[in-house]
Design an enzyme around this catalytic site. Structure first.
Site, PDB file in Angstrom:
ATOM      1  N   CYS A 171      27.059 -28.329  22.875  1.00  0.00           N
ATOM      2  CA  CYS A 171      27.972 -28.579  22.692  1.00  0.00           C
ATOM      3  C   CYS A 171      29.846 -28.592  23.445  1.00  0.00           C
ATOM      4  O   CYS A 171      29.487 -28.896  24.855  1.00  0.00           O
ATOM      5  CB  CYS A 171      28.402 -26.720  22.417  1.00  0.00           C
ATOM      6  SG  CYS A 171      26.563 -26.019  21.476  1.00  0.00           S
ATOM      7  N   GLY A 205      27.281 -33.240  21.630  1.00  0.00           N
ATOM      8  CA  GLY A 205      26.580 -32.853  20.548  1.00  0.00           C
ATOM      9  C   GLY A 205      26.589 -33.573  19.208  1.00  0.00           C
ATOM     10  O   GLY A 205      27.851 -33.290  18.846  1.00  0.00           O
ATOM     11  N   ASN A 251      30.600 -22.680  24.331  1.00  0.00           N
ATOM     12  CA  ASN A 251      29.502 -24.290  25.306  1.00  0.00           C
ATOM     13  C   ASN A 251      28.573 -23.302  26.047  1.00  0.00           C
ATOM     14  O   ASN A 251      29.372 -22.752  27.319  1.00  0.00           O
ATOM     15  CB  ASN A 251      30.745 -25.065  25.311  1.00  0.00           C
ATOM     16  CG  ASN A 251      30.049 -25.761  26.533  1.00  0.00           C
ATOM     17  OD1 ASN A 251      30.083 -26.665  27.263  1.00  0.00           O
ATOM     18  ND2 ASN A 251      28.354 -26.268  26.307  1.00  0.00           N
ATOM     19  N   GLY A 252      27.615 -23.664  25.936  1.00  0.00           N
ATOM     20  CA  GLY A 252      27.182 -22.465  27.082  1.00  0.00           C
ATOM     21  C   GLY A 252      26.176 -21.625  27.111  1.00  0.00           C
ATOM     22  O   GLY A 252      25.356 -22.650  25.475  1.00  0.00           O
ATOM     23  N   TYR A 310      25.183 -37.136  34.332  1.00  0.00           N
ATOM     24  CA  TYR A 310      24.856 -37.263  32.242  1.00  0.00           C
ATOM     25  C   TYR A 310      25.666 -36.936  31.324  1.00  0.00           C
ATOM     26  O   TYR A 310      26.472 -37.466  30.826  1.00  0.00           O
ATOM     27  CB  TYR A 310      23.567 -36.950  32.380  1.00  0.00           C
ATOM     28  CG  TYR A 310      22.259 -36.897  30.954  1.00  0.00           C
ATOM     29  CD1 TYR A 310      22.343 -37.969  30.518  1.00  0.00           C
ATOM     30  CD2 TYR A 310      23.117 -36.247  30.058  1.00  0.00           C
ATOM     31  CE1 TYR A 310      22.808 -38.911  29.244  1.00  0.00           C
ATOM     32  CE2 TYR A 310      21.862 -36.483  28.614  1.00  0.00           C
ATOM     33  CZ  TYR A 310      22.036 -37.433  28.841  1.00  0.00           C
ATOM     34  OH  TYR A 310      22.066 -38.187  27.271  1.00  0.00           O
ATOM     35  N   CYS A 347      16.526 -25.140  33.234  1.00  0.00           N
ATOM     36  CA  CYS A 347      17.781 -24.670  32.638  1.00  0.00           C
ATOM     37  C   CYS A 347      17.821 -23.909  31.756  1.00  0.00           C
ATOM     38  O   CYS A 347      17.765 -24.023  30.883  1.00  0.00           O
ATOM     39  CB  CYS A 347      18.640 -26.103  32.928  1.00  0.00           C
ATOM     40  SG  CYS A 347      20.155 -26.002  32.604  1.00  0.00           S
TER      41      CYS A 347
END
Lengths: 473, 473, 473, 473
Positions: A8, A36, A111-112, A256, A396
């Site tokens: 996101c 996203g 976001n997360g 990245y 992750c």
């Protein structure tokens, strides 16, 4: 180019006067689209009434002239782009989430990933909550709303929510009168804000590139643990959660995820990648004729490798710009594999050369192997694969779409074995010990390389639970 | 043909073996499509896992070969067609609602309107609930889930919910192992069930026409207040709420909503309309040459009027079969009004005749007036308008889309005035006193004619609340 | 309701001033939609520049707010609805055809079938022509254009074309300055014209119902062989081909194709069908309790049968209004056949009754058989099938989609056998000898009943030729 | 990145056995998509029967799982991607064109522009031809068909067509049994062929990158004037038109149109651009700190400039990958211009630097000016604009979308003036005199720089003619 995906990008606008904010958010989301590509949405607040449009698809697919012109004018707006791991028709998971509660309407963009999502969700359900999505964002929405019942203001409710939720979250909350931006105390995901030059309004966004795209002036990053409240009374910073945790910016934002023209926490992403390339050249040198990068995210590190090593930089791989979500995966024939359609080798660059090939990461190793083949076909004599990140060894839990070690080639093979599997002549990774140099020593989350997580971890069992079949008796 | 709209049709299937139930629901929903054309959905339960597809649009638009073939096989399924009063993109309001709660997954389909919705919603919100829709169905979902936390079974939770919710509701609840059908104690909306001849399964539907369409055998109507539970242990009837209230079937189900081939509570809808026509002929006779009906719902009463009066029945109006939701309303020119495109007079039937024109209702009077004009243009000498319902005077709170008296012509004009406004030579309504004859004296809700409501009424302020702007200071 | 299909409806507008004619054509095409549901198009002429939009789909699918508003204003327009026998993506076959030739631009809309199409097409190809469609309309376009090279005016070219083409054609040709309407000398297909009351413009259409729909005043039918030219100089009638052939109006226009409110060559379609029903009652009486029709096209004849026989008229079958092109054919289960979804019996009308069932035609007999089953299930004691047309025995070469005797049940079975196959107690057809009464003795084409064709016949080999595979050597 | 557009890419497959060739063409067209993004199509030949699917849109939009799986298997196929100058709904102009003529079916795909199109079209129309498109390809189809009436074979007809048509054409013709590839005697547009390794089949394509993409082995370029015939008898080369004209390859194929990994007439496009950059460094040196390119087509020349000048190469501009055809142009606000959304400056690369900025061409100068602004905002101290092509001064009649001098900034301003207009500190172009070095001296068309055209020129009046309004009298 790897198999990693970010979950996101978010963007919020606060203006002192009403205008076509949805249009500005639309342009800003284009600049965050790399974060996203599965879905997106925009919510506008017009004198307290919140109107949203969201759907699966790219910004340019979800918003056309009609949908955009049907959005109301307003003085606040929130936008979101989303990457979804689940696939299928996940329209309901799109954001911003709009809550029309009698104690307070709001729109949320997030976001997360929360690391205590499963426990929070279970607790909320046992108090009667019904979830309509499988996303962490709805957990945050519920938690804020629960707190709101006891708090005198939306910002108090959000502050108390920060005591309850754990993990990675950059968050924009739009109430009828305020725009609130929050970054979690570890600062896993980036968040910054800027000023709109013409009308004195403000913009909050995941990356500074979105500010530039809409012509805003960058002010500063929001600090880990900080909450900013934009309202008719101006900006207020609430810092009670600042400094409560060590900074743990996701290092993959630099390697990245982020766009190279973005600056995160004061460090240029492009510079960070050049630096990774230079370190690689020091740590894993190669006797070669040319250095090439895998477009787009390997190019900066390749240039850095060239600069540090003195080996000339070349353009050795071309990326097809037209491969989109709708691309149909090739059939049975090996002649038509997807990598061959997406990437092409420039024979005149690599023919009869010893090539250093720089990419940002290796996840499963299949794409890397296919690229090595393309270069061999084009006549490369030797291929020295260099990766501008350490070996990816652990899942992750903070927003990167790697939820198990199963497919990670580095978890099961030494660099030499991996080189052999991919057909490369050698393989070198960035050492974990030098990661801090990439963001100038401010501290970063490196748990995907080390397995050492900054928060307690609950494997998120929500999705599994809902999809489990009931055994026949 | 009038301006009245029904809010939904529902259908549930229970089978002892797994199969392509979505396909059968699809055909059944075609037979219920007249009850709601704005949206539809199907949920299938496959060994406890519930998968749903729903969207705005007609059954034939939302479900095509691909979406239908992507639905899993299963042994239970629920379908819904919906009429929406709000317009716009109301995709989220489509049903069935699917709840994936840890204490119990379920899918719900609902037909009706709660009369205590506003109070229930407010109470739920103050306990922390977040609503994603503006529909009463979500209130029911929350209430069942709240009860479920304290109950040992889903059917107990639904039973307790019946003590809490008030108003009109026919409901199908699909848990991972049971299909539950409920009709409110007043029996406002119809609900019946049948047997699938081949596999011993069961089907529940709003109207018997859906049973016939899928080849099921009608068993009986579900009684007001009754709950039926279909499970691997067979059918169980729970009757504790039966007889607690007087029967109040919505009389418009017979007059307008239901399909004439349906049988509701033992009374054929077609017969009921013929009867309405016969009563009209007795109560409001006319000296005329021909009786014609407004297609489709006025035809049966017209035939009844003809039979009772001896005046010949004729085909005097043709309905265009191709006018769909996408029809663009005619522009400025009076030559191209919508009624003229939808209906055409058969001149050879009405020319130089004294015509009795039968329709099922008059709401605003504009359509009626346009039809009178068409017949005049076609040469009708006299037009005697007869309505197979009493004057519509009051709003309905149980599922009919008339939420205010404002536009109701009969609230503001006498029949003679209305006739003059519409350009008819005379106007006659069905007397309220004879309504009971239409469903053989079993009792019906006639509050839209009398203003006398069987339950307490809260005007539903939910929608208003969310759309209210915050005044600028 | 039968399996017969008409190939097209056409409509042209000529106005003395420029306006939004596409909008008026759009409404008019709605009224002709029953003549073709596979595709449609509109062409507008704005000061000589012709702009067209056409595609497969219903009028309401092909034209929406955007496409309609993008059509230019103009003073002439042509519209077309099309039935296609070939299926698949036949977008290119949609009409009007627009020709942008240096000797004359034009748009053409055509209803009918040429009986010398194959020879004409072959001859044109051998002179260098390339065909882009498989339709007869393109042959007409080529022929007009060829003539145009030698003629001083478009109307001369069309006149000479009438000497070359043979068979059924009602045609509208729009040149930059003139609108030309032509009906073939046999008058197989209908064509009439009217006056726009407000602006003194004119409208030409396949059926009078389209005139009524757009508020135009019917003037008269165009005569067999007549050509009408609308231009700034008014209307001119060119009658040199009138009376050169006997009138051969397709009798199925009255029996099935046309809308009952249309009047063709002075005869009301509704009256014609009532008459067919009355003749049936005389020729094939039945001892019965009730007469019902198959909706929609069997209702008028059923009413006529009831009037002549004295047996009461009833509403015994209901047609589902929502079955559209997108309906997915039911699967393996016999419970869900398509007829059961499309039609439903009204049990209270037919239960324990001896029923006369009237339909307009029987083609293969399968639909008829399914309807008989529905009525049996609903409790009908006897079913006497009456058909308001003679037995369909021969293919049609003038525009009806029956190109072979193969599937025609009447070609292979006596009425008694057919009744047995369908499960009816008796079966009666309209006698061929009384067909002329349906259009008041003016003469009609009855070749599908008699095999006696008014023109020479070439089986159209065009499609076959293009789809023939080349045998491998 | 400039405003220039190429008109089409073509691809043909010949196989000895039947297979899913449409799938292979689909992948190949992805590799040619940069040559045309407005429309595309595929035609397959299955035992002589040709089936095509084509529409406006990108390859990934026009072809999805369904359309691709509905294409038949076959042993020959042709594909096309198209750039359209006209905009709007130009579906009919899409290729391949399929001709179903009795003397020979064929499919045609064409890249180029005829310089005698207007005369040929007029002549064909006067012999009775009707054109359905405005494209030159239809003129070629007609000419081949006309010749075919007198020729014993399709290849004879194509050969004779080469005597009639003039200008730029690379052409693939698929008859029921043969695949024919032709390149015009000047060789304006590229065309090459290769071998499919597995089945011994052949592939013809506009660029070698398409061969690589589908795993074929490059054999050689087709020579100017050469015709290749692929059939069951193998390959035959017909060279009677070879050498009749001087080679005039469009130099913009090297500078801008082709993909850098393609090799055209033996010269690598990437090398050719590196060379252009090196020549620029020699001819227009600059005293600077960094060299950056405008992505994507300016990058190679920028690298060449860096290599020759010794000034370091940097990544200074990032291109947004998500800007597609659907992008809505920004509104009134200058903050949201399109260039700002498409391109972003990397501040850490250019800040406080003297920058050499390399792009492939300047057409109107507006984009160039916007890029200069972006770099200034990002802190660049000096900007030296270098163009890897000569000044664009004259229209192109051979397939490049520049049909008038009106908007060409170089036609109206000196380099110094242009630099000032764009805000650059200096501006340098590639000298015309050194163009031949880019394709190793083989000869190229440079008429857009010199105004000296290799063929006679007729301004194409076709489109104008059809769109001209008829003046009111």
């Amino acid at each position: 180019m790897s198999g990693l995906h970010e979950e996101c990008g978010i963007l919020g606008l606060y203006s002192n006067s009403s205008g076509a904010l949805a249009e500005t958010v639309y342009y800003g989301l284009y600049a965050l689209q790399h974060r996203g590509q599965e879905g997106c949405g925009i919510a506008v607040c017009d004198e307290g009434v919140i109107t949203a449009h969201k759907d699966t698809g790219l910004v340019g697919e979800v918003f056309d002239h009609r949908t955009l012109s049907e959005m109301p004018q307003g003085n606040m707006a929130v936008g979101h782009v989303r990457y979804s791991t689940t696939g299928g028709n996940e329209r309901r998971n799109c954001q911003p989430i709009v809550v029309n509660h009698q104690k307070g309407r709001m729109a949320l963009a997030h976001n997360g990933n929360l690391s205590n999502a499963a426990a929070l969700r279970s607790e909320l359900e046992l108090s009667g909550a019904i979830f309509h999505t499988t996303s962490d964002t709805e957990i945050i929405a519920y938690t804020i709303t629960k707190q709101r019942l006891r708090c005198s203001s939306i910002e108090q409710a959000v502050l108390q929510t920060m005591d309850i939720i754990e993990g990675a979250y950059s968050l924009i909350v739009m109430s009828p009168t305020k725009l609130i931006a929050v970054r979690d105390p570890f600062g896993f995901r980036p968040l910054c804000f800027g000023k709109m030059p013409e009308d004195g309004g403000y913009v909050v966004a995941s990356e500074s590139c979105a500010l530039t795209a809409i012509g805003a002036e960058f002010v500063r990053d929001i600090e880990p643990g900080e909450m900013l409240i934009f309202s008719s009374e101006g900006i207020r910073s609430e810092r009670s959660h600042c400094g409560t945790k060590p900074r743990r910016t996701c290092i993959f934002e630099y390697i990245y995820f982020a766009r190279p023209d973005s600056v995160i926490d004061g460090v240029s992403v492009h510079d960070s990648r050049l630096k990774a390339g230079r370190i690689l050249a020091e740590e894993c040198p190669a006797d070669a004729d040319i250095v090439i990068g895998v477009p787009d995210s390997g190019l900066d590190a390749a240039l850095g490798f060239s600069q540090a090593s003195g080996i000339p930089y070349g353009i050795g791989l071309i990326k097809n710009k037209y491969i989109a979500r709708t691309f149909i995966s090739p059939g049975q024939s090996s002649r038509t594999d997807k990598v061959r359609i997406k990437l092409a080798a420039v024979a005149s660059t690599v023919k009869d050369k010893r090539v250093v090939l720089v990419d940002d990461s290796i996840v499963r190793g299949t794409t890397g192997g296919r690229i090595v083949s393309l270069l061999r076909e084009a006549g490369a004599k030797e291929i020295h694969f260099r990766v501008s990140a350490p070996p990816f060894l652990h899942p992750c839990y903070y927003g990167t779409d790697i939820d198990s070690e199963d497919g990670l080639i580095a978890s099961h093979h030494t660099p030499a074995e991996t080189a052999a599997i991919m057909g490369a002549d050698s393989l070198g990774y960035l050492p974990v010990g030098r990661l801090d140099e990439l963001n100038c020593g401010m501290g970063c989350c490196r748990s995907c390389f080390t397995g050492d997580y900054p928060t307690a971890i609950q494997r998120n069992a929500v999705k599994d639970r809902y999809e489990m079949k009931i055994p026949k008796k």
